[in-house]
Scaffold this active site. Structure first.
Site, PDB file in Angstrom:
ATOM      1  N   LEU A 122     -38.707  22.925 -65.867  1.00 18.59           N
ATOM      2  CA  LEU A 122     -39.564  21.762 -65.695  1.00 18.59           C
ATOM      3  C   LEU A 122     -38.792  20.464 -65.947  1.00 18.59           C
ATOM      4  O   LEU A 122     -38.828  19.538 -65.144  1.00 18.59           O
ATOM      5  CB  LEU A 122     -40.741  21.824 -66.680  1.00 18.59           C
ATOM      6  CG  LEU A 122     -41.620  23.071 -66.643  1.00 18.59           C
ATOM      7  CD1 LEU A 122     -42.696  22.979 -67.710  1.00 18.59           C
ATOM      8  CD2 LEU A 122     -42.264  23.229 -65.280  1.00 18.59           C
ATOM      9  N   GLY A 333     -31.368  25.048-103.836  1.00 17.39           N
ATOM     10  CA  GLY A 333     -30.380  24.119-104.405  1.00 17.39           C
ATOM     11  C   GLY A 333     -29.193  23.974-103.463  1.00 17.39           C
ATOM     12  O   GLY A 333     -29.354  24.051-102.231  1.00 17.39           O
ATOM     13  N   GLU A 357     -41.581  22.326 -75.095  1.00 17.32           N
ATOM     14  CA  GLU A 357     -42.911  22.687 -74.540  1.00 17.32           C
ATOM     15  C   GLU A 357     -43.915  21.544 -74.698  1.00 17.32           C
ATOM     16  O   GLU A 357     -45.096  21.776 -74.947  1.00 17.32           O
ATOM     17  CB  GLU A 357     -43.447  23.965 -75.204  1.00 17.32           C
ATOM     18  CG  GLU A 357     -42.785  25.212 -74.701  1.00 17.32           C
ATOM     19  CD  GLU A 357     -43.676  26.085 -73.825  1.00 17.32           C
ATOM     20  OE1 GLU A 357     -43.123  26.819 -73.012  1.00 17.32           O
ATOM     21  OE2 GLU A 357     -44.910  26.033 -73.935  1.00 17.32           O
TER      22      GLU A 357
HETATM   23  C1  LIG Z   1     -33.334  23.634 -77.261  1.00 10.19           C
HETATM   24  C2  LIG Z   1     -34.164  23.164 -76.113  1.00 10.19           C
HETATM   25  C3  LIG Z   1     -34.596  24.085 -75.162  1.00 10.19           C
HETATM   26  C4  LIG Z   1     -35.329  23.659 -74.057  1.00 10.19           C
HETATM   27  N1  LIG Z   1     -35.679  24.575 -73.085  1.00 10.19           N
HETATM   28  C5  LIG Z   1     -36.290  24.137 -71.952  1.00 10.19           C
HETATM   29  C6  LIG Z   1     -36.525  25.032 -70.863  1.00 10.19           C
HETATM   30  O1  LIG Z   1     -36.209  26.219 -70.920  1.00 10.19           O
HETATM   31  N2  LIG Z   1     -37.120  24.538 -69.736  1.00 10.19           N
HETATM   32  C7  LIG Z   1     -37.492  23.227 -69.626  1.00 10.19           C
HETATM   33  O2  LIG Z   1     -38.021  22.845 -68.582  1.00 10.19           O
HETATM   34  N3  LIG Z   1     -37.266  22.354 -70.640  1.00 10.19           N
HETATM   35  C8  LIG Z   1     -36.666  22.775 -71.792  1.00 10.19           C
HETATM   36  N4  LIG Z   1     -36.421  21.892 -72.818  1.00 10.19           N
HETATM   37  C9  LIG Z   1     -36.775  20.485 -72.649  1.00 10.19           C
HETATM   38  C10 LIG Z   1     -37.929  20.022 -73.507  1.00 10.19           C
HETATM   39  O3  LIG Z   1     -39.134  20.593 -73.102  1.00 10.19           O
HETATM   40  C11 LIG Z   1     -37.921  18.481 -73.439  1.00 10.19           C
HETATM   41  O4  LIG Z   1     -36.775  18.052 -74.131  1.00 10.19           O
HETATM   42  C12 LIG Z   1     -39.170  17.873 -74.029  1.00 10.19           C
HETATM   43  O5  LIG Z   1     -40.286  18.133 -73.213  1.00 10.19           O
HETATM   44  C13 LIG Z   1     -39.040  16.341 -74.199  1.00 10.19           C
HETATM   45  O6  LIG Z   1     -38.562  15.731 -73.045  1.00 10.19           O
HETATM   46  P1  LIG Z   1     -37.338  14.684 -73.158  1.00 10.19           P
HETATM   47  O7  LIG Z   1     -36.241  15.375 -73.885  1.00 10.19           O
HETATM   48  O8  LIG Z   1     -37.040  14.194 -71.798  1.00 10.19           O
HETATM   49  O9  LIG Z   1     -37.851  13.525 -74.096  1.00 10.19           O
HETATM   50  P2  LIG Z   1     -38.713  12.195 -73.607  1.00 10.19           P
HETATM   51  O10 LIG Z   1     -39.825  12.647 -72.726  1.00 10.19           O
HETATM   52  O11 LIG Z   1     -37.736  11.217 -73.061  1.00 10.19           O
HETATM   53  O12 LIG Z   1     -39.266  11.707 -74.988  1.00 10.19           O
HETATM   54  C14 LIG Z   1     -38.520  10.874 -75.903  1.00 10.19           C
HETATM   55  C15 LIG Z   1     -39.459  10.511 -77.064  1.00 10.19           C
HETATM   56  O13 LIG Z   1     -40.540   9.719 -76.570  1.00 10.19           O
HETATM   57  C16 LIG Z   1     -41.770  10.300 -76.937  1.00 10.19           C
HETATM   58  N5  LIG Z   1     -42.763  10.050 -75.886  1.00 10.19           N
HETATM   59  C17 LIG Z   1     -42.616  10.207 -74.551  1.00 10.19           C
HETATM   60  N6  LIG Z   1     -43.745   9.892 -73.922  1.00 10.19           N
HETATM   61  C18 LIG Z   1     -44.643   9.534 -74.859  1.00 10.19           C
HETATM   62  C19 LIG Z   1     -46.010   9.077 -74.835  1.00 10.19           C
HETATM   63  N7  LIG Z   1     -46.687   8.963 -73.699  1.00 10.19           N
HETATM   64  N8  LIG Z   1     -46.591   8.799 -76.013  1.00 10.19           N
HETATM   65  C20 LIG Z   1     -45.925   8.939 -77.189  1.00 10.19           C
HETATM   66  N9  LIG Z   1     -44.651   9.335 -77.269  1.00 10.19           N
HETATM   67  C21 LIG Z   1     -44.010   9.641 -76.130  1.00 10.19           C
HETATM   68  C22 LIG Z   1     -41.482  11.786 -77.077  1.00 10.19           C
HETATM   69  O14 LIG Z   1     -42.441  12.441 -77.881  1.00 10.19           O
HETATM   70  C23 LIG Z   1     -40.105  11.752 -77.715  1.00 10.19           C
HETATM   71  O15 LIG Z   1     -40.217  11.553 -79.107  1.00 10.19           O
HETATM   72  C24 LIG Z   1     -35.684  22.299 -73.936  1.00 10.19           C
HETATM   73  C25 LIG Z   1     -35.269  21.380 -74.907  1.00 10.19           C
HETATM   74  C26 LIG Z   1     -34.516  21.785 -75.962  1.00 10.19           C
HETATM   75  C27 LIG Z   1     -34.049  20.774 -76.975  1.00 10.19           C
END
Ligand SMILES: Cc1cc2nc3c(=O)[nH]c(=O)nc-3n(C[C@H](O)[C@H](O)[C@H](O)COP(=O)(O)OP(=O)(O)OC[C@H]3O[C@@H](n4cnc5c(N)ncnc54)[C@H](O)[C@@H]3O)c2cc1C
Length: 374
Positions: A122, A333, A357
């Site tokens: 995604l 600790g 997720e």
């Molecule tokens: C170890 C790991 C495994 C993963 N595995 C998968 C996978 O298998 N498949 C897959 O598709 N993805 C995967 N992901 C991706 C993960 O789902 C995304 O990183 C996550 O959804 C957040 O997206 P972003 O990193 O682009 O952060 P952003 O969307 O850029 O968010 C940055 C910050 O802004 C905040 N924010 C954004 N919009 C809003 C809003 N409207 N209101 C308040 N706060 C907001 C967020 O909460 C966050 O704190 C993985 C990520 C990691 C770290």
């Protein structure tokens, strides 16, 4: 419906297997950031790779509660192994629910047998929270679709033979496409160096005019977004269970350690402040489990609360995992800060459960949306 006694037996079986076959390798998997092959072998021996899938496709027909229990018990000893197990379950949920029989028969049995994995795609470089803003495009051509785009942070790359890709088919509609790792135009980027869950390889995937025949589109090519939303509501309890397992594992370690460590000629576990912390950790873990099981009880039952409960469970279980693992480090600790004890790994593994997720901010938005009915 499986009765409580049978479920408890199942939990004990998974716990024994996890203690014997997964726990001994968990530190090395983390240190070397290597794939947990021993765990996958152990899953195969218990038929866990296919637990959620229908028997007719080689699966175990396990309901969501049994899946949650299995994930919880594996995560209790190794967060990476639990992730490696649950990702294919999530990745194939849209296919199993909405795909054609022919496509299911091609893809599900080898995944259910634990021969290969499947990934869920995604997130993109432009963002994970703003899912409708994704850029990957699927363009109609004769007999199929050409996919162009990039997916970010994809778990279990390499081990996965199949990738469920959400792509735009029009400005407002999205499809789910099943791409195979050998398809021309598909490639995997460099592996990310992660803070935790280091046993699950994670990388970008690139789709460079990757051809996907019509037979590999899941259901209606314009309903992919709806399929993914349904899937996430169902699979959030699985990532919640992973967080819960980490919290339980860290709590168990903290109880063991403080029961043997001596200071001031007394077991550390006799000090009131320590007992208070262990009591709070226990309360948090049990509350998280109760909320998760409640989410499971309304999941997929055509219940309008299911999405909100899934978000509540995901938020509460992951926040609990973060606080309980941090407290477990505190109770060890200085030793808790070293790699000689598993709690620092559990704390690093727990962090991502607040991010993936759908971040916990996004989950809170979903809970509020349901509360206000807007
Ligand atoms: C170890 C790991 C495994 C993963 N595995 C998968 C996978 O298998 N498949 C897959 O598709 N993805 C995967 N992901 C991706 C993960 O789902 C995304 O990183 C996550 O959804 C957040 O997206 P972003 O990193 O682009 O952060 P952003 O969307 O850029 O968010 C940055 C910050 O802004 C905040 N924010 C954004 N919009 C809003 C809003 N409207 N209101 C308040 N706060 C907001 C967020 O909460 C966050 O704190 C993985 C990520 C990691 C770290």
């Amino acid at each position: 419906m499986i009765d409580e006694h049978t479920l408890e037996e199942f939990r004990q079986q998974v716990r024994r297997m996890a203690e014997e076959k997964i726990k001994p390798h968990a530190a090395a998997v983390d240190d070397d950031a290597r794939f947990p092959t021993e765990a996958v072998e152990a899953f195969r021996s218990m038929g866990l790779n296919g637990l959620p899938f229908p028997e007719s496709l080689g699966g175990g027909d396990g309901d969501l509660l049994s899946q949650v229990i299995a994930v919880e018990e594996i995560a209790r000893v190794c967060g990476s192994s639990a992730l490696v197990m649950l990702i294919p379950w999530a990745a194939l949920t849209p296919l199993v629910w909405f795909g054609s029989d022919e496509l299911k028969r091609e893809i599900v049995p080898p995944v259910a047998a634990g021969e290969v994995g499947a990934s869920f795609c995604l997130t993109e470089p432009g963002g994970g929270s703003d899912l409708p803003g994704l850029k990957t495009r699927a363009t109609r051509v004769a007999d199929g679709w050409l996919l162009k785009g990039q997916k970010r942070f994809i778990s279990n790359v390499g081990w996965s033979a199949w990738y469920a890709i959400l792509a735009k088919v029009t400005e407002k509609a999205y499809g789910v496409f099943m791409v195979h790792r050998d398809d021309p135009g598909f490639s995997i980027g460099r592996h990310e160096r992660k803070m935790g869950v280091r046993g699950s390889p994670m990388a970008d995937i690139f789709l460079d005019d990757c051809f996907v025949p019509d037979s590999r589109v899941v259901g209606d090519p314009e309903k992919g977004y709806h399929y993914m939303m349904e899937t996430l509501t169902y699979t959030r309890p699985l990532v919640s269970a992973q967080a819960l397992g980490l919290a339980q594992g860290a709590l168990d370690e903290a109880v063991n350690y403080t029961s043997t460590r001596t200071q001031f000629n007394s077991k550390v576990s006799r000090f009131q402040m320590v007992r208070g912390m262990v009591a709070d950790m226990t309360i948090a873990v049990e509350a998280a489990r109760a909320l998760l099981y409640r989410a499971v009880s309304v999941a997929g039952a055509n219940d309008s609360r299911s999405r909100s409960f899934a978000s509540m469970a995901k938020t509460f279980c992951s926040d609990t995992a973060m606080s309980v693992t941090t407290d477990a480090v505190q109770l060890h600790g200085g030793y808790g800060y070293t790699k000689d004890y598993p709690v620092e790994r559990m704390m690093r593994d727990a962090k991502v459960s607040q991010i993936w997720e759908g971040t916990n901010q996004i989950q809170r938005l979903l809970v509020a949306k349901h509360a206000f009915q807007d």
